[in-house]
Design an enzyme around this catalytic site. Structure first.
Site, PDB file in Angstrom:
ATOM      1  N   LYS A 232     -21.325  -4.535  26.759  1.00  0.00           N
ATOM      2  CA  LYS A 232     -22.433  -5.380  26.316  1.00  0.00           C
ATOM      3  C   LYS A 232     -22.036  -6.854  26.396  1.00  0.00           C
ATOM      4  O   LYS A 232     -20.998  -7.245  25.865  1.00  0.00           O
ATOM      5  CB  LYS A 232     -22.832  -5.007  24.894  1.00  0.00           C
ATOM      6  CG  LYS A 232     -23.295  -3.553  24.759  1.00  0.00           C
ATOM      7  CD  LYS A 232     -23.547  -3.167  23.312  1.00  0.00           C
ATOM      8  CE  LYS A 232     -22.273  -3.163  22.505  1.00  0.00           C
ATOM      9  NZ  LYS A 232     -22.457  -2.608  21.137  1.00  0.00           N
ATOM     10  N   THR A 265     -29.200 -10.984  14.183  1.00  0.00           N
ATOM     11  CA  THR A 265     -28.591 -10.068  15.158  1.00  0.00           C
ATOM     12  C   THR A 265     -27.679  -9.031  14.509  1.00  0.00           C
ATOM     13  O   THR A 265     -27.025  -8.263  15.212  1.00  0.00           O
ATOM     14  CB  THR A 265     -27.773 -10.875  16.182  1.00  0.00           C
ATOM     15  OG1 THR A 265     -26.770 -11.644  15.493  1.00  0.00           O
ATOM     16  CG2 THR A 265     -28.665 -11.813  16.975  1.00  0.00           C
ATOM     17  N   GLY A 267     -26.363  -5.792  13.266  1.00  0.00           N
ATOM     18  CA  GLY A 267     -26.712  -4.391  13.488  1.00  0.00           C
ATOM     19  C   GLY A 267     -27.212  -4.085  14.884  1.00  0.00           C
ATOM     20  O   GLY A 267     -27.620  -2.947  15.160  1.00  0.00           O
ATOM     21  N   THR A 268     -27.172  -5.051  15.795  1.00  0.00           N
ATOM     22  CA  THR A 268     -27.685  -4.790  17.144  1.00  0.00           C
ATOM     23  C   THR A 268     -26.846  -3.746  17.874  1.00  0.00           C
ATOM     24  O   THR A 268     -27.385  -2.897  18.586  1.00  0.00           O
ATOM     25  CB  THR A 268     -27.723  -6.080  17.979  1.00  0.00           C
ATOM     26  OG1 THR A 268     -26.456  -6.748  17.884  1.00  0.00           O
ATOM     27  CG2 THR A 268     -28.820  -7.006  17.492  1.00  0.00           C
ATOM     28  N   GLY A 269     -25.527  -3.798  17.699  1.00  0.00           N
ATOM     29  CA  GLY A 269     -24.665  -2.816  18.369  1.00  0.00           C
ATOM     30  C   GLY A 269     -24.892  -1.406  17.863  1.00  0.00           C
ATOM     31  O   GLY A 269     -25.012  -0.460  18.648  1.00  0.00           O
ATOM     32  N   CYS A 270     -24.963  -1.262  16.543  1.00  0.00           N
ATOM     33  CA  CYS A 270     -25.240   0.051  15.948  1.00  0.00           C
ATOM     34  C   CYS A 270     -26.596   0.576  16.411  1.00  0.00           C
ATOM     35  O   CYS A 270     -26.754   1.750  16.754  1.00  0.00           O
ATOM     36  CB  CYS A 270     -25.241  -0.043  14.426  1.00  0.00           C
ATOM     37  SG  CYS A 270     -23.748  -0.748  13.701  1.00  0.00           S
TER      38      CYS A 270
END
Length: 552
Positions: A232, A265, A267-270
């Site tokens: 990412k 932003t 928590g975007t990865g989770c």
């Protein structure tokens, strides 16, 4: 969705046996049909037994193994919200409880490994999990417990989000856990989704400063064992766009989206990893799951960019924008369903004038007759008149839960908030249309060749209109491709295909039957160059539906 609980008024032993031929995962994510799970119950009373056979819909199921976030922006809470937003059931195994907010992480309490094991066994032994998604794994022993349970209770896919450092900079996993990722967990993973910092850590702190570096990193991480890698690039310096690199072991794909300027932003990865898991649980292919998840996160970020929660530098975002959109007359909960392409009605202003129909009258008759999607192709209308008519048609279509697209005119689509657009090869490029419309709108592209179909997929289209199959009066000098050309595009396309050009009541069934993976037919004259649009649509819908069912 309604759940019914049935109580059997008996006290005897009840034994449940699951049919070994049952499918826990829908085999086709493009279908609205849900797989069935059949259960046989044997009730033993007074020495006699009675068999009761029942069935119910199997709900796609994701298990998230992660830490709890007291601020509810990331971790278990983000996973639950993401899966709920994607309409997938989510169970949880909590590996740690954190004290955190928009400022950072103030404390971490790691769960005992034997209790993590107990949670895993409770869920995996009973609840028919389709996909497992991992987040924070704070100790090597917890990681080992997870791997042991996955070997004992195999699932259809494992999504690994290698959470090591929070966005605020707090370290959430030590060197021993990093070694466990490399040696044990990644070889079991179907996809791993590191950001730039995590990818660098997995590769012994190799610096990643460009998309080229991300491609190299994806290849090196793939060599550690996962079947797919998504690096990412949201934190890539000096990049105007958000570029992620997907590698499946053979090909690289650069997935580009607009960078959303927001503090929200957290928590975007989770959320991205959980959304990928949710789409895999529904039956999507890996790359399709990644693309849908990326669009969902981008849309949620843009929707929540001005949300104000907390006083820190990084706030959470709103996962449930779709619920708000539904209350604002949104047509459907799903952004795009390929089954909507079954009977694709394309309007024509000259035909409407010929028969004395207004565009709204023609559209209403078509959707009442069974049209599953409508495209407004009005070449002669003034822009103001077109927008006004499109708004009326949109209300009609949405009252029947039918999506409405605009041909070519992205300005009109934006002005009336249509569900999307359809563009030709000489119209605005698909990738530019996507950047203007955003990730949630539907984009269709006219294609005649497999090469054009491949480019449409790369540029972010949702479906392909392939033709003209036969000669037609609606487009002058339109080269036809015949059934052979249609089959060639359908076989090569990664996107659903609808056939167009010279198709009507006399040949629609033959077209559907002769091209097994064709999603539907698009028609103009066969519906709108008729006095009674309603009856013509009903007749054509019956023919197409019967042909589609005969292929199954």
């Amino acid at each position: 969705m309604t759940f019914a609980l049935y109580s059997l008024q008996v006290a005897p032993l009840v034994v449940f046996r699951q049919d070994r031929n049952s499918s826990f995962l829908s085999s086709n994510s493009d279908s609205n049909q849900k797989s069935k799970m059949h259960v046989s119950m044997t009730m033993q009373t007074d020495g006699a037994s009675t068999n009761i056979h029942t069935s119910h819909n199997k709900i796609p199921h994701v298990l998230t193994v992660a830490g709890s976030d007291s601020g509810s922006g990331a971790g278990i809470q983000a996973d639950l919200k993401a899966c709920a937003a994607r309409r997938v059931y989510c169970s949880t195994v909590i590996t740690a409880v954190t004290a955190q907010n928009t400022v950072g992480v103030q404390g971490v309490n790691i769960m005992p490994e034997d209790f993590v094991a107990e949670q895993l066994r409770s869920v995996l032994s009973d609840m028919h999990v389709d996909v497992v998604k991992t987040g924070m794994l704070p100790s090597l022993n917890i990681l080992k417990v997870l791997c042991q349970n996955l070997r004992e209770f195999p699932v259809k896919a494992l999504v690994v989000d290698p959470v090591m450092v929070s966005t605020s900079g707090d370290v959430l996993a030590g060197p021993s856990v990093l070694a466990g990722f490399r040696e044990e967990l990644l070889p079991m993973a179907d996809i791993v989704t590191p950001n730039i910092k995590e990818a660098s850590a997995l590769l012994n702190n190799v610096p990643l400063k460009s998309v080229s570096d991300m491609r190299d990193a994806a290849k090196l991480i793939h060599e550690l064992g996962p079947r797919n890698v998504l690096v990412k690039g949201g934190d890539l310096p000096d990049s105007l766009d958000s570029i992620d690199v997907f590698f499946d072991g053979e090909e690289f794909y650069e997935l580009c989206s607009l960078r959303v300027n927001t503090r929200n932003t957290h928590g975007t990865g989770c959320t991205l990893a959980s959304s990928i898991a949710a789409e895999l649980a529904k039956g999507s292919s890996m790359l399709s799951a990644v693309k849908v998840a990326k669009r969902y996160v981008e849309t949620a970020l843009n929707y929540s960019k001005d949300l104000l929660i907390g006083n820190g530098a990084q706030g959470p975002f709103d996962h449930f924008l779709a619920l708000k959109n539904i209350t604002q007359n949104s047509c459907r909960q799903d952004r795009f369903n390929p089954n909507d392409l079954l009977l694709y009605a394309v309007t024509d202003s000259s035909m409407n004038r010929k028969w004395g129909h207004s565009i709204a009258e023609a559209v209403r008759a078509a959707v009442e007759g069974g049209a599953t999607i409508v495209q407004l192709r009005e070449k002669d209308a003034e822009t103001r008149d077109f927008v006004d008519a499109a708004k009326v048609c949109l209300e009609i279509c949405h009252s029947f839960r039918v999506p409405l697209l605009i041909n070519d005119r992205i300005d009109v689509a934006l002005a009336c908030n249509a569900d999307g657009v359809h563009v030709g090869q000489s119209d605005m490029p698909t990738h530019l249309a996507r950047s203007l419309l955003g990730p949630e709108k539907i984009i269709g592209v006219s294609c005649k060749t497999p090469e054009q179909a491949e480019q449409a997929w790369i540029d972010g289209a949702d479906y392909i209109g392939c033709g003209g199959v036969y000669p037609t009066n609606t487009k002058a000098n339109n080269r036809t491709i015949g059934l052979d050309g249609l089959r060639e595009v359908c076989q090569a396309s990664k996107l659903p295909v609808v056939a167009i050009g010279g198709i009507g009541l006399s040949n629609a069934g033959a077209v559907m039957e002769s091209v097994p993976n064709l999603k539907g037919v698009a028609v103009v004259s066969a519906l709108f160059d008729r006095e009674c649009v309603l009856s013509e649509t009903r007749n054509l819908h019956a023919v197409i539906r019967e042909a589609a069912l005969s292929r199954k």
